[in-house]
Design a protein around this motif. Structure first.
Motif, PDB file in Angstrom:
ATOM      1  N   ASP A 147       6.770   5.154  -6.685  1.00  0.00           N
ATOM      2  CA  ASP A 147       5.957   4.444  -5.696  1.00  0.00           C
ATOM      3  C   ASP A 147       6.405   4.744  -4.267  1.00  0.00           C
ATOM      4  OD1 ASP A 147       4.606   3.042  -7.739  1.00  0.00           O
ATOM      5  OD2 ASP A 147       6.152   1.478  -7.775  1.00  0.00           O
ATOM      6  N   MET A 148       7.705   4.968  -4.101  1.00  0.00           N
ATOM      7  CA  MET A 148       8.288   5.080  -2.771  1.00  0.00           C
ATOM      8  C   MET A 148       9.254   6.251  -2.683  1.00  0.00           C
ATOM      9  SD  MET A 148       9.031   1.018  -1.964  1.00  0.00           S
ATOM     10  CE  MET A 148       9.844   1.412  -0.409  1.00  0.00           C
ATOM     11  N   SER A 149       9.705   6.511  -1.465  1.00  0.00           N
ATOM     12  CA  SER A 149      10.710   7.524  -1.181  1.00  0.00           C
ATOM     13  C   SER A 149      11.892   6.838  -0.495  1.00  0.00           C
ATOM     14  CB  SER A 149      10.118   8.600  -0.262  1.00  0.00           C
ATOM     15  OG  SER A 149      11.072   9.588   0.063  1.00  0.00           O
TER      16      SER A 149
ATOM     17  N   LYS B 234       4.409   9.076   0.829  1.00  0.00           N
ATOM     18  CA  LYS B 234       4.941   7.889   0.166  1.00  0.00           C
ATOM     19  C   LYS B 234       5.657   7.000   1.182  1.00  0.00           C
ATOM     20  CE  LYS B 234       5.804   9.823  -4.441  1.00  0.00           C
ATOM     21  NZ  LYS B 234       6.861  10.107  -5.457  1.00  0.00           N
ATOM     22  N   PRO B 235       5.526   5.687   1.048  1.00  0.00           N
ATOM     23  CA  PRO B 235       6.295   4.797   1.923  1.00  0.00           C
ATOM     24  C   PRO B 235       7.766   4.878   1.595  1.00  0.00           C
ATOM     25  CG  PRO B 235       5.171   3.543   0.208  1.00  0.00           C
ATOM     26  CD  PRO B 235       4.682   4.961   0.088  1.00  0.00           C
TER      27      PRO B 235
ATOM     28  N   VAL C 236       0.839  -1.194   0.000  1.00  0.00           N
ATOM     29  CA  VAL C 236       0.000   0.000   0.000  1.00  0.00           C
ATOM     30  C   VAL C 236       0.875   1.245   0.000  1.00  0.00           C
ATOM     31  CG1 VAL C 236      -1.839   1.256   1.177  1.00  0.00           C
ATOM     32  CG2 VAL C 236      -1.768  -1.248   1.284  1.00  0.00           C
ATOM     33  N   GLY C 237       0.623   2.127  -0.945  1.00  0.00           N
ATOM     34  CA  GLY C 237       1.390   3.357  -1.048  1.00  0.00           C
ATOM     35  C   GLY C 237       0.614   4.565  -0.571  1.00  0.00           C
ATOM     36  N   LYS C 238       1.049   5.722  -1.006  1.00  0.00           N
ATOM     37  CA  LYS C 238       0.420   6.990  -0.612  1.00  0.00           C
ATOM     38  C   LYS C 238      -1.046   7.000  -0.997  1.00  0.00           C
ATOM     39  CE  LYS C 238       0.994  12.005  -1.114  1.00  0.00           C
ATOM     40  NZ  LYS C 238       1.799  13.083  -1.743  1.00  0.00           N
ATOM     41  N   LYS C 239      -1.889   7.435  -0.089  1.00  0.00           N
ATOM     42  CA  LYS C 239      -3.342   7.531  -0.273  1.00  0.00           C
ATOM     43  C   LYS C 239      -3.976   6.180  -0.574  1.00  0.00           C
ATOM     44  CE  LYS C 239      -3.157  12.360  -1.776  1.00  0.00           C
ATOM     45  NZ  LYS C 239      -3.471  13.344  -2.850  1.00  0.00           N
ATOM     46  N   GLY C 240      -3.323   5.112  -0.131  1.00  0.00           N
ATOM     47  CA  GLY C 240      -3.902   3.784  -0.271  1.00  0.00           C
ATOM     48  C   GLY C 240      -3.710   3.129  -1.625  1.00  0.00           C
TER      49      GLY C 240
END
Length: 199
Positions: free
Chosen positions: A110-112, A138-139, A52-56
């Motif tokens: 997708d991520m940071s 972001k995850p 699950v990423g930012k805002k689901g």
């Protein structure tokens, strides 16, 4: 003002630059890891899982495969002494090399580099208020919970650290987390056991 500028513009730019630099520097590590995984156990080199990423938003998370290739519960948390972890997998996990393919998740947006670790879709119904706040960003490849105990923390404790991060994002905090992550790779997570969360 500077904090907002950092979150909106500088942090994504730094993520991109560091990800490209990391791929260039770590290419030999990627190649050696892939070869060792392939010649020591059957199955794919990479382990791909919905997260699950930012805002689901759901995305494919990439990792080097560190376990024997068989079906198992996606909710199973794997500890270092798990017998299903391969010998090469133990080494990759100890040095956090298994997480390096997520650099490509960073390039994809997708991520940071730094942020709450991405959770499984099945965990969404269990998120408390702190856990829900973590979905606002972001995850990350590493995060505040990961440098304060990680697997030795309960999920609720991890979510407390995640909320603290989300509410206090700054360049200095990100730098501290990255440096502490390097320390964990060198000495191990046991040296960074949980501490009380202070907001």
């Amino acid at each position: 003002m500077f904090v907002n500028m950092y979150k909106l513009f500088f942090k994504p730019f730094i993520d991109l630059v560091l990800a490209l630099f990391a791929i260039a520097i770590l290419l030999p590590v990627f190649l050696i890891s892939a070869i060792l995984i392939k010649i020591t156990s059957s199955g794919p080199v990479f382990f791909i899982q919905d997260r699950v990423g930012k805002k689901g938003r759901i995305f494919d998370l990439y990792k080097f495969r560190t376990m024997f290739n068989k079906k198992r519960s996606v909710n199973q948390e794997i500890f270092k002494d798990n017998i299903e972890v391969t010998k090469v997998g133990y080494f990759l996990r100890r040095l956090k090399i298994d997480e390096l393919p997520q650099i490509f998740n960073i390039l994809k947006g997708d991520m940071s580099i730094v942020g709450p670790r991405p959770c499984l879709p099945s965990q969404i119904p269990d998120l408390d208020e702190n856990g829900t706040v973590r979905l606002l960003v972001k995850p990350g490849l590493t995060g505040l919970a990961q440098v304060n105990g990680n697997i030795y923390l309960s999920w609720r404790e991890r979510w407390e650290y995640d909320r603290k991060y989300v509410e206090n994002i700054s360049f200095l905090m990100d730098v501290k987390i990255i440096l502490k992550t390097v320390g964990i790779v060198i000495v191990g997570e046991e040296k960074f056991l949980k501490k009380p969360v202070e907001r």
